[in-house]
Design a protein around this motif. Structure first.
Motif, short mmCIF file in Angstrom:
data_model
loop_
_atom_site.label_atom_id
_atom_site.label_comp_id
_atom_site.label_asym_id
_atom_site.label_seq_id
_atom_site.Cartn_x
_atom_site.Cartn_y
_atom_site.Cartn_z
N PHE B 122 0.82 -1.21 0.00
CA PHE B 122 0.00 0.00 0.00
C PHE B 122 0.85 1.27 0.00
N ILE B 123 2.08 1.13 0.40
CA ILE B 123 2.94 2.31 0.55
C ILE B 123 3.81 2.52 -0.68
N ILE B 124 4.12 1.46 -1.37
CA ILE B 124 5.02 1.62 -2.52
C ILE B 124 4.20 1.88 -3.79
N PRO B 125 4.54 2.95 -4.53
CA PRO B 125 3.84 3.22 -5.79
C PRO B 125 4.13 2.12 -6.81
N ALA B 126 3.15 1.89 -7.68
CA ALA B 126 3.27 0.79 -8.64
C ALA B 126 4.47 0.96 -9.56
N ASP B 127 4.74 2.21 -9.97
CA ASP B 127 5.85 2.40 -10.92
C ASP B 127 7.19 2.08 -10.27
N GLN B 128 7.28 2.42 -8.99
CA GLN B 128 8.52 2.15 -8.27
C GLN B 128 8.67 0.64 -8.02
N TRP B 129 7.56 0.00 -7.68
CA TRP B 129 7.57 -1.46 -7.53
C TRP B 129 8.11 -2.11 -8.79
N LYS B 130 7.58 -1.66 -9.92
CA LYS B 130 7.94 -2.26 -11.19
C LYS B 130 9.45 -2.13 -11.45
N ARG B 131 9.95 -0.91 -11.24
CA ARG B 131 11.36 -0.64 -11.51
C ARG B 131 12.25 -1.48 -10.60
N MET B 132 11.93 -1.47 -9.29
CA MET B 132 12.78 -2.18 -8.35
C MET B 132 12.70 -3.67 -8.57
N SER B 133 11.49 -4.12 -8.78
CA SER B 133 11.26 -5.54 -8.92
C SER B 133 12.03 -6.11 -10.10
N LYS B 134 12.07 -5.32 -11.18
CA LYS B 134 12.77 -5.76 -12.38
C LYS B 134 14.27 -5.93 -12.11
N VAL B 135 14.86 -4.89 -11.51
CA VAL B 135 16.30 -4.96 -11.24
C VAL B 135 16.61 -6.09 -10.27
N LEU B 136 15.78 -6.21 -9.23
CA LEU B 136 16.05 -7.26 -8.24
C LEU B 136 15.92 -8.64 -8.87
N ARG B 137 14.88 -8.80 -9.67
CA ARG B 137 14.66 -10.11 -10.28
C ARG B 137 15.82 -10.48 -11.19
N SER B 138 16.30 -9.49 -11.96
CA SER B 138 17.38 -9.80 -12.90
C SER B 138 18.67 -10.13 -12.16
N ALA B 139 18.73 -9.77 -10.86
CA ALA B 139 19.92 -10.14 -10.07
C ALA B 139 19.63 -11.35 -9.19
N GLY B 140 18.50 -11.99 -9.42
CA GLY B 140 18.21 -13.23 -8.70
C GLY B 140 17.50 -13.05 -7.37
N HIS B 141 17.02 -11.81 -7.08
CA HIS B 141 16.28 -11.59 -5.84
C HIS B 141 14.80 -11.41 -6.16
N ASP B 142 14.02 -11.25 -5.08
CA ASP B 142 12.57 -11.10 -5.26
C ASP B 142 12.05 -9.95 -4.42
N LEU B 143 11.23 -9.09 -5.01
CA LEU B 143 10.53 -8.08 -4.23
C LEU B 143 9.18 -8.69 -3.84
N VAL B 144 8.88 -8.69 -2.55
CA VAL B 144 7.64 -9.35 -2.12
C VAL B 144 6.78 -8.39 -1.29
N PRO B 145 5.46 -8.41 -1.54
CA PRO B 145 4.55 -7.56 -0.75
C PRO B 145 4.32 -8.19 0.62
N ILE B 146 4.46 -7.39 1.67
CA ILE B 146 4.21 -7.87 3.04
C ILE B 146 2.96 -7.16 3.53
N LYS B 147 1.87 -7.91 3.67
CA LYS B 147 0.58 -7.29 3.97
C LYS B 147 0.60 -6.45 5.23
N GLU B 148 1.10 -7.05 6.30
CA GLU B 148 1.14 -6.29 7.54
C GLU B 148 2.37 -5.39 7.51
N ASN B 149 2.16 -4.10 7.80
CA ASN B 149 3.32 -3.22 7.80
C ASN B 149 4.23 -3.56 8.98
N LEU B 150 5.48 -3.90 8.69
CA LEU B 150 6.37 -4.40 9.74
C LEU B 150 6.76 -3.31 10.74
N ILE B 151 6.78 -2.07 10.30
CA ILE B 151 7.06 -0.99 11.25
C ILE B 151 5.91 -0.91 12.25
#
Lengths: 623, 623
Positions: B122-151
């Protein structure tokens, strides 16, 4: 000039678009981009497919033909030329105007549901493929690669691909050996953790190997690709050019070299299969570096997971920053070029009043004077020699049908340049051989103010060129005027007259920051359709600037004009110049007089020297 | 100010990052962006999660916590503040500097192979998710949504989400009824062939319904979403705010309306399930329009094939172009605001020499004078009241630990503004109450030259604001100086003091072209760490410009200052001004004297009037 009649050709193209001989499934649209397989701006006659199908032969434009429509996208430089060269089968799409659709949006608006859009995968850059393909797919269409170029199938008298001898450049010209360039490239590859680098742009191949060619007019390049590994060098090139002993010696083909500098020469046409083989041999985490403007065909040859794409290659960036040998070469080339232009303008001043000089003969005379200079190779682009209304056609090239006689009543614009073995030139001067009107002087002076604003600008290290573009327009904007082209482009060193990755434009393309040693043009203009064109262009070198303060220790940059050709003072309305601008003009002319004057004297060109001295008299403000 | 000690908090966060109670799989990194679920710049206390975890409470910044590291990205405005507010657990990532890695690149460099990076969807904008997710995925990592805000899980004393009463705005203020705004929006939707529009930005909800709130300090907005269909209007809002008879009347909740204007009120928290239901009900070709900055959670609620994402929504663009009622309101607000500042500066001139005024009391006094003006609601942002070295902290807000006494020996910078029911203000003046040094005057004058260069600029219709940014810097650049922030931002009409889609910045974000009726700030500055800060800011209205010529009939634009507060002439080195700049200052001061003078007189504020008259004496060039 009368437009090319394309009715029959379009009919033939629409037939092959449905012919199972060439396409697996019929395509409802076919895209004919400007470029060749190397995404070159200037292309060989055999690659002029867009001009063949449409008649429009400007340097930038994309044609799209559907079953019902034929449309041509081009930019502000070419609106008039394209309108003149194309027949009624064609719709002109004026890029940069608010209501002009993009190619993708237009396709979506005209195509029947579920259409296929074809394109030659070697001609379309991968980034453009991606963008178009995405939009088309989201609208239910498909972009499909058509292996056989459909224009070639109907182009019965298509010329052969050129394969001319090569020129080798020694260290005096290049400053760095090809071996050292390979070492530097491999170190950039190691930094980015890539194992392979694919050189697809022709000027990058030429620069890397310190070779030049003449396969493409104006650009001293040759058809070739290269694939550089950490321990291998493969050069894909055709013909018997590698039989030339000078080339063999230069590339050390017959020496016993360390294996990592041994060049394997392979046929030009084998690049795709070789690259596919490289792609197939990769392990996870092994990457192949390509420009994101490389062709879709070559990009697809490398599996997606192994691709490392960047907008600019390390060669492009290294090539843009000229070393001391290159900078000195560029200076020498510009001195020779100025000598030729002083001769020309002196000659024009005498001949124009007789009414015997045309745009074409003036351009020929410019070439003649240039060809007398040492190390002259060829022109660096088609001379724009235009008078009166032709001057408003921004990238005009005189042809017999449009050729005008120069007169004492019209403004004359000459945008020309040459390739010398030591450097590339590109200069525009706008002259009047009679008495310019107050309005013509006013417009010229606004353009001059813009030229000076860029040339004298001081800006922090790390500034991108596009941030300087508005400086060139401010004086015009104040009066409601403007020009519909960028302000500057990178210039190669005995290479392409237009090169990346820097430039000065209102278009915020991803230009790299300017740094000392880069060379760009500074060429604002003003054009009135049907009346006249004005442009003042110097090639300028980015140099460090001395400033009173130094914020965050960033350092500052400014420009030094390499072009040293007088700016016609007759055209200047001095009352519109600030004192700072007036001083700039006088300082510039003093430098022209000193540097070019000495060379004119050395060459014994005393009449041109007298002309130079007259034209560089200091401006005085009339109180 | 001492930094927040975060050792224990980071330990707790790292525990929940691995706790099966909150995450399906452990995450090796957790991103804490600045924003709330509406991507607001100013946020409610319950949304200040980044400040909670790090101590850094500037308006822009993103924290990323891994098992080993805690890093904070922020921009040039906040380098000093962030460094002061964070303890040694944190690494400051200075955005805009050459060597600073992007968040994605940094993650790739520090994470172990195959990591999971968590973020609240809910806090991360979709365009930013897309950009980060792409870079992370191409380096073998995963961006994952965490429903409950950990803070939120470790923030034991997190404040409640506010739910304050609403203000209704009538036609005198808004110029257009909410019904007409809905009609206009639906016509834009029809143009783009979309069936649904999701309003996610709080100021867009407020603007659309001509309502204001006070859920977020400084921004007169309220927590709500809206989903507009072609025949339905759904407003997602909590609390008993819809019980207010004035609001019911304003929204015509109890009238028998045509069904397409009937507003369905739904709970704020039901947006996700409602939007998922809308998404599930769509047929092919039916589209839902969202900002590409809407949260990843809401964007994902609509299946990808049905999404229509744009960088700016039609509401954002319509809201930016103020109508006649809004423009008149903004003018009135700025007159009142100037009255308050004349009172303040007159008061400061008398009080500062006594040594009793601090940054905090000066800010309080500014608020006191503003609150005496008609229709005053609240401040429009936290007052930046800073003297001496505090002035160099670009978005400084005085707190007891940093509070300095104003003196006749230091520069004082006041950047402040207010929300009035008829408009929003934002003005910066830099003053000296003693005798400024030659160097301080020199720097001030460069900043003033930049301010004037933008304010007086004439530019073609269709020009984007970023093309004007260099005008503001040119005088500074000439001396090797610069400032590390943009030059201007859009300003709302009794709405957010920062709004899109236009602005003036060297960052070439996708700003929309400037058009008449848009309102932006013009605020170049110069800052010396540890010494002083200078900024001169007016809010300016884009208006048509009269020019001598009119190229291609495009028309020209320029700016009219709405802010009418004297610029301290004591700080100006007149010898550095051109005649044109000197005339600008004198004309501006004459207008201040006429317009604000009349209002001061009307309000009987005669001492402030005398101050205004003194401060607006014309500058004279000493020969």
């Amino acid at each position: 000039m009368s437009p090319k009649i394309t009715t029959e050709l379009l009919k033939q193209l629409r037939q092959v678009m449905k012919s199972p001989k060439y396409v697996q499934e019929p395509v409802q649209a076919y895209i004919v981009p400007s470029g060749d397989a190397h995404q070159s701006e200037y292309i060989a006659p055999c690659d002029c497919r867009r001009a063949f199908i449409s008649g429009f032969d400007g340097s930038a434009g994309t044609a799209i033909v559907t079953e019902q429509h034929a449309a041509m996208w081009t930019d502000g430089r070419y609106f008039l030329q394209a309108a003149n060269q194309m027949d009624n089968n064609w719709t002109l799409m004026k890029m940069g105007l608010k209501d002009t659709p993009t190619q993708e949006d237009w396709l979506v608006s005209v195509l029947p549901e579920g259409s296929k859009v074809g394109v030659d995968p070697f001609i379309i850059p991968a980034d453009q493929w991606k963008r178009m393909s995405k939009v088309l797919r989201s609208a239910g269409h498909d972009l499909v690669p058509i292996k056989e170029n459909l224009i070639d199938t109907i182009w019965t008298d298509c010329p052969q691909r050129p394969c001319k001898p090569l020129i080798t450049l020694d260290l005096n010209y290049t400053g760095v050996s090809w071996r050292d360039k390979i070492v530097a490239l491999r170190s950039k590859m190691a930094e980015r953790k890539v194992l392979w680098f694919v050189v697809t742009a022709l000027d990058e191949v030429a620069w890397l190997f310190n070779l030049r060619g003449s396969d493409v007019e104006y650009n001293p390049v040759f058809f070739a690709y290269a694939v550089i590994g950490m321990n291998t060098i493969r050069l894909f090139i055709d013909g018997d050019r590698m039989a030339d002993p000078a080339v063999r010696e230069h590339l050390q083909l017959d020496s016993t070299l360390e294996p990592e500098f041994k060049i394997q020469v392979m046929p030009y046409g084998s690049i795709l299969t070789e690259l596919q083989a490289v792609g197939a041999s990769l392990s996870p985490k092994e990457k192949v570096w390509l420009s994101d403007k490389a062709s879709y065909a070559l990009t697809e040859a490398v599996p997606k997971a192994y691709r490392y794409l960047t907008p600019y290659t390390p060669i492009c960036i290294a090539k843009a920053v000229k070393n001391a040998s290159e900078t000195e070469g560029m200076r020498r080339a510009h001195v020779k070029d100025a000598v030729a232009l002083c001769e020309l303008f002196n000659w024009l001043e005498k001949e124009v009043p007789k009414g015997t000089v045309t745009e074409i003969t003036a351009a020929d005379k410019a070439e003649e004077f240039r060809s007398q200079q040492k190390d002259f190779v060829e022109l660096s682009f088609a001379t724009i020699s235009s008078t009166g209304p032709n001057g408003a056609i921004i990238h005009y090239k005189p042809v017999p049908e449009t050729n005008r006689v120069l007169s004492v009543n019209e403004i004359y614009l000459l945008d020309s340049g040459a390739q010398y073995k030591d450097g590339t030139t590109d200069v525009t001067r706008t002259m009047h051989f009679g008495t310019p009107s107050a309005y013509e002087k006013e417009c010229f002076t606004y353009v001059l103010k813009g030229h000076i604003a860029v040339s004298a600008a001081i800006f922090p290290n790390g500034t991108k060129g596009h941030l300087l573009d508005s400086f060139a327009r401010s004086a015009l904007w104040d009066c409601g005027l403007d020009y519909l082209h960028g302000t500057g482009h990178g210039v190669g060193s005995f290479l392409n007259v237009h090169e990346g990755p820097c430039g000065i434009s209102y278009k915020t393309f991803a230009d790299e920051p300017l740094e000392a040693g880069m060379i760009v043009s500074d060429e604002p203009g003003y054009y009135e359709d049907g009346s006249f064109g004005i442009r003042i262009e110097n090639v300028v070198l980015v140099i460090p600037a001395e400033t009173k303060y130094n914020f965050k220790n960033r350092g500052s940059l400014t420009f030094e004009p390499l072009t040293l050709v007088p700016i016609q003072t007759k055209m200047i309305d001095v009352s519109l110049l600030t004192q700072k601008e007036l001083n700039w003009v006088n300082d510039y002319h003093q430098k022209c007089r000193e540097v070019i004057g000495a060379e004119l004297e050395r060459q014994g060109r005393l009449e041109a020297l007298q002309w130079l001295i007259r034209e560089t008299e200091p401006l005085i403000r009339v109180q």
